[in-house]
Design an enzyme around this catalytic site. Structure first.
Site, PDB file in Angstrom:
ATOM      1  N   ARG A   1       0.817  -1.227   0.000  1.00 25.02           N
ATOM      2  CA  ARG A   1       0.000   0.000   0.000  1.00 25.02           C
ATOM      3  C   ARG A   1       0.844   1.267   0.000  1.00 25.02           C
ATOM      4  NH1 ARG A   1      -5.594  -0.711   1.739  1.00 25.02           N
ATOM      5  NH2 ARG A   1      -6.184  -2.430   0.392  1.00 25.02           N
TER       6      ARG A   1
ATOM      7  N   ARG B   1      -3.653   6.478   0.966  1.00 30.59           N
ATOM      8  CA  ARG B   1      -4.215   7.660   1.643  1.00 30.59           C
ATOM      9  C   ARG B   1      -3.293   8.345   2.635  1.00 30.59           C
ATOM     10  NH1 ARG B   1      -9.506   4.615   3.357  1.00 30.59           N
ATOM     11  NH2 ARG B   1      -7.919   3.003   3.243  1.00 30.59           N
TER      12      ARG B   1
ATOM     13  N   ARG C   1      -6.851  11.650  -5.831  1.00 27.62           N
ATOM     14  CA  ARG C   1      -8.103  10.901  -5.766  1.00 27.62           C
ATOM     15  C   ARG C   1      -9.293  11.847  -5.780  1.00 27.62           C
ATOM     16  NH1 ARG C   1     -10.526   7.410  -0.831  1.00 27.62           N
ATOM     17  NH2 ARG C   1     -10.704   9.540  -0.065  1.00 27.62           N
TER      18      ARG C   1
ATOM     19  N   ASP D   1      -6.525  -2.758  -7.701  1.00 27.38           N
ATOM     20  CA  ASP D   1      -7.101  -3.440  -6.539  1.00 27.38           C
ATOM     21  C   ASP D   1      -7.300  -4.909  -6.872  1.00 27.38           C
ATOM     22  OD1 ASP D   1      -8.254  -2.555  -3.803  1.00 27.38           O
ATOM     23  OD2 ASP D   1      -9.581  -4.120  -4.543  1.00 27.38           O
TER      24      ASP D   1
ATOM     25  N   TYR E   1     -14.742 -12.053  -0.511  1.00 27.69           N
ATOM     26  CA  TYR E   1     -15.454 -10.800  -0.805  1.00 27.69           C
ATOM     27  C   TYR E   1     -16.687 -11.060  -1.672  1.00 27.69           C
ATOM     28  CZ  TYR E   1     -11.606  -8.179   1.226  1.00 27.69           C
ATOM     29  OH  TYR E   1     -10.694  -7.674   2.105  1.00 27.69           O
TER      30      TYR E   1
HETATM   31  O1  CP3 Z   1       0.120  -1.707  -2.523  1.00 26.54           O
HETATM   32  C1  CP3 Z   1      -0.165  -0.785  -3.317  1.00 26.54           C
HETATM   33  O2  CP3 Z   1       0.216   0.402  -3.153  1.00 26.54           O
HETATM   34  C2  CP3 Z   1      -0.905  -1.129  -4.586  1.00 26.54           C
HETATM   35  C3  CP3 Z   1      -2.306  -0.908  -4.585  1.00 26.54           C
HETATM   36  C4  CP3 Z   1      -3.253  -1.839  -3.851  1.00 26.54           C
HETATM   37  C5  CP3 Z   1      -4.497  -1.393  -3.380  1.00 26.54           C
HETATM   38  N1  CP3 Z   1      -5.210  -2.466  -2.925  1.00 26.54           N
HETATM   39  C6  CP3 Z   1      -4.964   0.001  -3.407  1.00 26.54           C
HETATM   40  C7  CP3 Z   1      -6.099   0.386  -2.572  1.00 26.54           C
HETATM   41  C8  CP3 Z   1      -3.191  -3.207  -3.602  1.00 26.54           C
HETATM   42  C9  CP3 Z   1      -2.043  -4.174  -3.850  1.00 26.54           C
HETATM   43  C10 CP3 Z   1      -4.431  -3.596  -3.031  1.00 26.54           C
HETATM   44  C11 CP3 Z   1      -4.776  -4.989  -2.684  1.00 26.54           C
HETATM   45  C12 CP3 Z   1      -5.993  -5.265  -1.910  1.00 26.54           C
HETATM   46  N2  CP3 Z   1      -7.224  -4.711  -2.044  1.00 26.54           N
HETATM   47  C13 CP3 Z   1      -6.086  -6.272  -0.936  1.00 26.54           C
HETATM   48  C14 CP3 Z   1      -4.968  -7.203  -0.548  1.00 26.54           C
HETATM   49  C15 CP3 Z   1      -3.955  -6.507   0.257  1.00 26.54           C
HETATM   50  C16 CP3 Z   1      -4.287  -6.393   1.697  1.00 26.54           C
HETATM   51  O3  CP3 Z   1      -4.433  -5.251   2.160  1.00 26.54           O
HETATM   52  O4  CP3 Z   1      -4.330  -7.435   2.344  1.00 26.54           O
HETATM   53  C17 CP3 Z   1      -7.393  -6.272  -0.441  1.00 26.54           C
HETATM   54  C18 CP3 Z   1      -7.940  -7.148   0.646  1.00 26.54           C
HETATM   55  C19 CP3 Z   1      -8.108  -5.289  -1.172  1.00 26.54           C
HETATM   56  C20 CP3 Z   1      -9.542  -4.961  -1.059  1.00 26.54           C
HETATM   57  C21 CP3 Z   1      -9.717  -3.568  -0.640  1.00 26.54           C
HETATM   58  N3  CP3 Z   1      -9.489  -2.488  -1.451  1.00 26.54           N
HETATM   59  C22 CP3 Z   1     -10.124  -3.102   0.631  1.00 26.54           C
HETATM   60  C23 CP3 Z   1     -10.447  -3.976   1.814  1.00 26.54           C
HETATM   61  C24 CP3 Z   1     -10.138  -1.699   0.541  1.00 26.54           C
HETATM   62  C25 CP3 Z   1     -10.581  -0.725   1.575  1.00 26.54           C
HETATM   63  C26 CP3 Z   1      -9.429  -0.430   2.438  1.00 26.54           C
HETATM   64  C27 CP3 Z   1      -9.706   0.713   3.365  1.00 26.54           C
HETATM   65  O5  CP3 Z   1      -8.839   0.843   4.238  1.00 26.54           O
HETATM   66  O6  CP3 Z   1     -10.688   1.442   3.221  1.00 26.54           O
HETATM   67  C28 CP3 Z   1      -9.690  -1.337  -0.745  1.00 26.54           C
HETATM   68  C29 CP3 Z   1      -9.514   0.041  -1.255  1.00 26.54           C
HETATM   69  C30 CP3 Z   1      -8.116   0.433  -1.611  1.00 26.54           C
HETATM   70  N4  CP3 Z   1      -7.273  -0.303  -2.371  1.00 26.54           N
HETATM   71  C31 CP3 Z   1      -7.476   1.671  -1.295  1.00 26.54           C
HETATM   72  C32 CP3 Z   1      -6.230   1.650  -1.918  1.00 26.54           C
HETATM   73  C33 CP3 Z   1      -5.205   2.743  -1.947  1.00 26.54           C
HETATM   74  C34 CP3 Z   1      -8.097   2.794  -0.510  1.00 26.54           C
HETATM   75  C35 CP3 Z   1      -9.007   3.471  -1.462  1.00 26.54           C
HETATM   76  C36 CP3 Z   1      -9.198   4.913  -1.171  1.00 26.54           C
HETATM   77  O7  CP3 Z   1     -10.098   5.216  -0.373  1.00 26.54           O
HETATM   78  O8  CP3 Z   1      -8.477   5.754  -1.769  1.00 26.54           O
END
Ligand code: CP3
Length: 353
Positions: A27, A31, A40, A77, A154
């Site tokens: 990540r 944010r 964003r 994602d 999911y």
């Molecule tokens: O690592 C990176 O910088 C690359 C980008 C990346 C994102 N999601 C961006 C993201 C990667 C590799 C993921 C993978 C992902 N997405 C996983 C596996 C990794 C982990 O954390 O175990 C999972 C379970 C997801 C599903 C997902 N996407 C969730 C649960 C959420 C909400 C998270 C939250 O804290 O609200 C997301 C959204 C997401 N994916 C964000 C980002 C930067 C936040 C989105 C935003 O509000 O800008």
């Protein structure tokens, strides 16, 4: 085209000698960075960022312009696959991902078609090509996917879950039905990662974020088996190099030997296990990636340096270690603490190579 100015990440993943331990952060684009939040806001929402290759490229590179990172990771994602399968992904502010049409019945599962990445997810491949061209060999680009089990949680729960009640009910009462879904996802993930590699991803990581909620037997049956099939189906030679595959099962510390036996090049570790003990168990079969508790980034620079030193010492001398956090960096972290972390890894690891 594959002239990398910094190939530490790829070398460490293949357990080849490096000058210092490479580091990237799960990540790393997100944010906690003000420039990400600004981008964003302009893009509208998170999925709009993912689906616009120019925006995804810009956001991928943001953390590299701030920190001395050894890799870029595609901004996207794991839930792009179920979205492309027609489940209707959306994000509820503060509640994480949701699906308009979760998968609940045998009919829902039978009607799903595995993704064809080229036609269903062209924006991901366009983003990869653009990022590679913008990076111009600065560092390697990591592609990724979710594991079939993690995607299925999911898809069946309809969003994030605490107890995984619906998918576990299916696993224990109708495992044959769940396996139909996992099989379609394994085919989709294999196609997705192969397409990412063809487009220019130089390493790939499979995020099995929820594998650790299973018993050992259920993990092998519902998660590891499908990840092993994916690893076997990947075309990992590109541009004259091996494309290393990293398997990250959060909570998978009990099963490292089995994970190593899939044929992956590296295992991602969360912070709940000692990396030195993990190394003793997997020997020279795979590289290890990890594993600082992301919570340490809330502490002082001195505390961060102490924790980095502890992990470097625990892993010990020699190649095969990629430094990372044990899970993603959280939105509350001060970017200066990430800078301190990255710099500590580079300066302190000189003595181990
Ligand atoms: O690592 C990176 O910088 C690359 C980008 C990346 C994102 N999601 C961006 C993201 C990667 C590799 C993921 C993978 C992902 N997405 C996983 C596996 C990794 C982990 O954390 O175990 C999972 C379970 C997801 C599903 C997902 N996407 C969730 C649960 C959420 C909400 C998270 C939250 O804290 O609200 C997301 C959204 C997401 N994916 C964000 C980002 C930067 C936040 C989105 C935003 O509000 O800008």
């Amino acid at each position: 085209m594959s002239d990398l100015k910094n190939d530490r990440l790829l070398r460490a993943l293949l357990r080849e000698p490096v000058d210092v331990t490479p580091v990237w952060v799960m990540r790393q684009a997100g944010r906690y960075l003000p420039e990400y939040r600004a981008k964003r806001k302009r893009a509208g929402d998170f999925m709009a960022l993912c689906q616009n290759p120019q925006a995804a490229c810009e956001v991928t590179i943001q953390p590299l312009d701030r920190f001395d990172l050894d890799a870029a990771i595609l901004f996207s994602d794991i839930l792009t696959i179920p979205d492309a399968m027609g489940l209707g992904l959306y994000f509820e502010e503060g509640e994480g991902p949701r699906f308009r049409k979760p998968v609940r019945s045998a009919k829902d599962i039978e009607e799903l078609t595995p993704v064809n990445t080229t036609s269903d997810l062209p924006y991901v491949l366009d983003a990869i090509r653009l990022i590679r061209s913008e990076l111009n060999g600065r560092v390697p680009l990591i592609g990724f996917s979710g594991s079939p089990w993690t995607l299925a949680t999911y898809m069946i729960e309809g969003g994030s879950s605490k107890d995984f009640a619906r998918i576990k009910t299916m696993a224990y009462s109708n495992p044959a039905l769940l396996s139909v879904l996992l099989e379609k996802l394994a085919v989709s993930v294999t196609d997705y990662l192969n397409a990412q590699i063809m487009a220019g991803a130089q390493a790939v990581q499979i995020f099995d974020t929820w594998g650790g909620v299973l018993s050992g037997k259920a993990y092998r049956e519902f998660s590891l088996k499908y990840m092993a099939r994916i690893v076997a189906g990947l075309n990992t030679q590109a541009e004259g190099r091996t494309v290393p595959v990293i398997l990250f099962t959060k909570g998978g510390g009990g099963w490292l030997e089995a994970i190593a036996a899939t044929g992956c090049q590296a295992i991602g570790l969360d912070w709940c296990q000692d990396i030195g003990e993990a190394r003793a168990r997997v020997g020279d079969r795979v590289a290890l990636q990890g594993n600082m508790d992301p919570a340490v980034l809330r502490a002082s620079t001195t505390a961060i340096e102490a924790e980095v030193a502890t992990i470097l010492q625990s892993y010990g001398q020699g190649a095969g270690h990629v430094f990372n956090l044990g899970h993603g960096v959280t939105p509350d972290i001060d970017p200066q603490q990430v800078a301190a972390f990255v710099d500590a890894v580079h300066s302190m690891s000189v003595n181990y190579h």
